[in-house]
Write a protein that holds these residues in place. Structure first.
Motif, mmCIF file in Angstrom:
data_model
loop_
_atom_site.group_PDB
_atom_site.id
_atom_site.type_symbol
_atom_site.label_atom_id
_atom_site.label_comp_id
_atom_site.label_asym_id
_atom_site.label_seq_id
_atom_site.Cartn_x
_atom_site.Cartn_y
_atom_site.Cartn_z
ATOM 1 N N ILE A 70 0.186 -0.687 -0.196
ATOM 2 C CA ILE A 70 0.132 0.249 0.056
ATOM 3 C C ILE A 70 1.005 1.257 -0.018
ATOM 4 O O ILE A 70 0.444 2.187 -0.669
ATOM 5 C CB ILE A 70 -0.917 0.256 1.380
ATOM 6 C CG1 ILE A 70 -1.481 1.178 0.637
ATOM 7 C CG2 ILE A 70 -0.214 0.199 2.279
ATOM 8 C CD1 ILE A 70 -3.050 1.052 -0.034
ATOM 9 N N ASP A 71 1.596 1.049 0.600
ATOM 10 C CA ASP A 71 2.518 2.409 0.608
ATOM 11 C C ASP A 71 2.811 2.980 -0.807
ATOM 12 O O ASP A 71 3.643 3.665 -1.463
ATOM 13 C CB ASP A 71 3.955 2.957 1.487
ATOM 14 C CG ASP A 71 3.720 1.895 3.446
ATOM 15 O OD1 ASP A 71 2.173 2.744 3.286
ATOM 16 O OD2 ASP A 71 4.469 1.587 4.340
ATOM 17 N N HIS A 74 0.003 3.964 -2.905
ATOM 18 C CA HIS A 74 0.006 5.247 -2.043
ATOM 19 C C HIS A 74 0.296 6.043 -3.512
ATOM 20 O O HIS A 74 0.412 7.563 -3.329
ATOM 21 C CB HIS A 74 -0.348 4.983 -0.674
ATOM 22 C CG HIS A 74 -0.955 6.578 -0.361
ATOM 23 N ND1 HIS A 74 -0.318 8.113 -0.162
ATOM 24 C CD2 HIS A 74 -2.330 6.492 0.143
ATOM 25 C CE1 HIS A 74 -1.777 9.042 0.544
ATOM 26 N NE2 HIS A 74 -2.759 8.335 0.532
ATOM 27 N N THR A 75 2.506 6.458 -2.689
ATOM 28 C CA THR A 75 3.377 6.676 -2.939
ATOM 29 C C THR A 75 2.939 7.012 -4.527
ATOM 30 O O THR A 75 2.582 8.222 -5.383
ATOM 31 C CB THR A 75 4.666 6.274 -2.554
ATOM 32 O OG1 THR A 75 4.746 6.864 -1.720
ATOM 33 C CG2 THR A 75 4.912 7.570 -3.482
ATOM 34 N N ALA A 78 -0.256 9.232 -5.336
ATOM 35 C CA ALA A 78 -0.140 10.679 -4.351
ATOM 36 C C ALA A 78 1.338 11.473 -5.723
ATOM 37 O O ALA A 78 -0.018 12.903 -6.134
ATOM 38 C CB ALA A 78 0.672 10.385 -3.237
ATOM 39 N N TRP A 113 -8.468 -1.439 -1.580
ATOM 40 C CA TRP A 113 -7.824 0.612 -1.023
ATOM 41 C C TRP A 113 -8.816 0.016 0.202
ATOM 42 O O TRP A 113 -8.415 1.047 0.430
ATOM 43 C CB TRP A 113 -8.435 0.768 -2.263
ATOM 44 C CG TRP A 113 -7.867 2.492 -1.915
ATOM 45 C CD1 TRP A 113 -8.554 3.254 -1.805
ATOM 46 C CD2 TRP A 113 -6.741 3.043 -2.463
ATOM 47 N NE1 TRP A 113 -7.412 4.651 -1.593
ATOM 48 C CE2 TRP A 113 -6.576 4.407 -2.147
ATOM 49 C CE3 TRP A 113 -5.099 2.288 -2.653
ATOM 50 C CZ2 TRP A 113 -5.468 5.042 -2.157
ATOM 51 C CZ3 TRP A 113 -4.444 3.375 -2.977
ATOM 52 C CH2 TRP A 113 -4.543 4.901 -2.104
ATOM 53 N N THR A 117 -6.814 0.781 3.456
ATOM 54 C CA THR A 117 -6.581 2.842 4.225
ATOM 55 C C THR A 117 -7.776 2.880 4.583
ATOM 56 O O THR A 117 -8.013 3.512 4.661
ATOM 57 C CB THR A 117 -6.463 3.497 2.887
ATOM 58 O OG1 THR A 117 -8.339 3.508 1.566
ATOM 59 C CG2 THR A 117 -5.658 3.353 1.720
#
Length: 136
Positions: A70-71, A74-75, A78, A113, A117
């Protein structure tokens, strides 16, 4: 960061920034320009070629997502949002969900997701067909 899903065919620029999530780009002219490609959530060509039933496909796709984590995902998203002035990212693919029996990796991603999250991922295209109510 806000994300949603849709098809290439149903997307309109008012929805947000159109982001490719498919192994291949559309082979027809779009009425808009793609704002990026979310590579970490794009199914592999090997997975696409495997011709699996929905549950087996989702199991394999989730393994890919969990492998990236997920990190990292997500990055990547983003960064795409930042390049598009913080606009909602609309993750695009080809499959319309209103056709009986159709399913798509974007719905699988949306479920994953939410689990990762707690953030909902709305579908902006046609919704899955619902069976008619029972008369009994």
């Amino acid at each position: 960061m806000e994300i949603a899903t849709c098809t290439y065919q149903e997307f309109t620029p008012s929805m947000g920034a159109p982001i490719r999530t498919t192994a291949g780009a559309p082979r027809w002219p779009l009425g808009y320009q793609l704002a990026g490609h979310a590579k970490l959530i794009t199914p592999t060509r090997e997975l696409l070629a495997a011709d699996l039933p929905e549950d087996a496909y989702e199991f394999s796709y989730r393994r890919i997502l969990n492998g990236h984590g997920i990190d990292r995902i997500h990055t990547e998203l983003a960064r795409l949002a930042a390049r598009n002035a913080g606009a909602r990212l609309v993750l695009l693919c080809f499959d319309k969900l209103d056709k009986p029996g159709n399913w798509c990796h974007r719905s699988m991603l949306a479920r994953w997701w939410v689990e990762q999250t707690g953030e909902e991922v709305p579908e902006l295209g046609s919704k899955p067909a619902t069976p008619p109510p029972s008369l009994f």
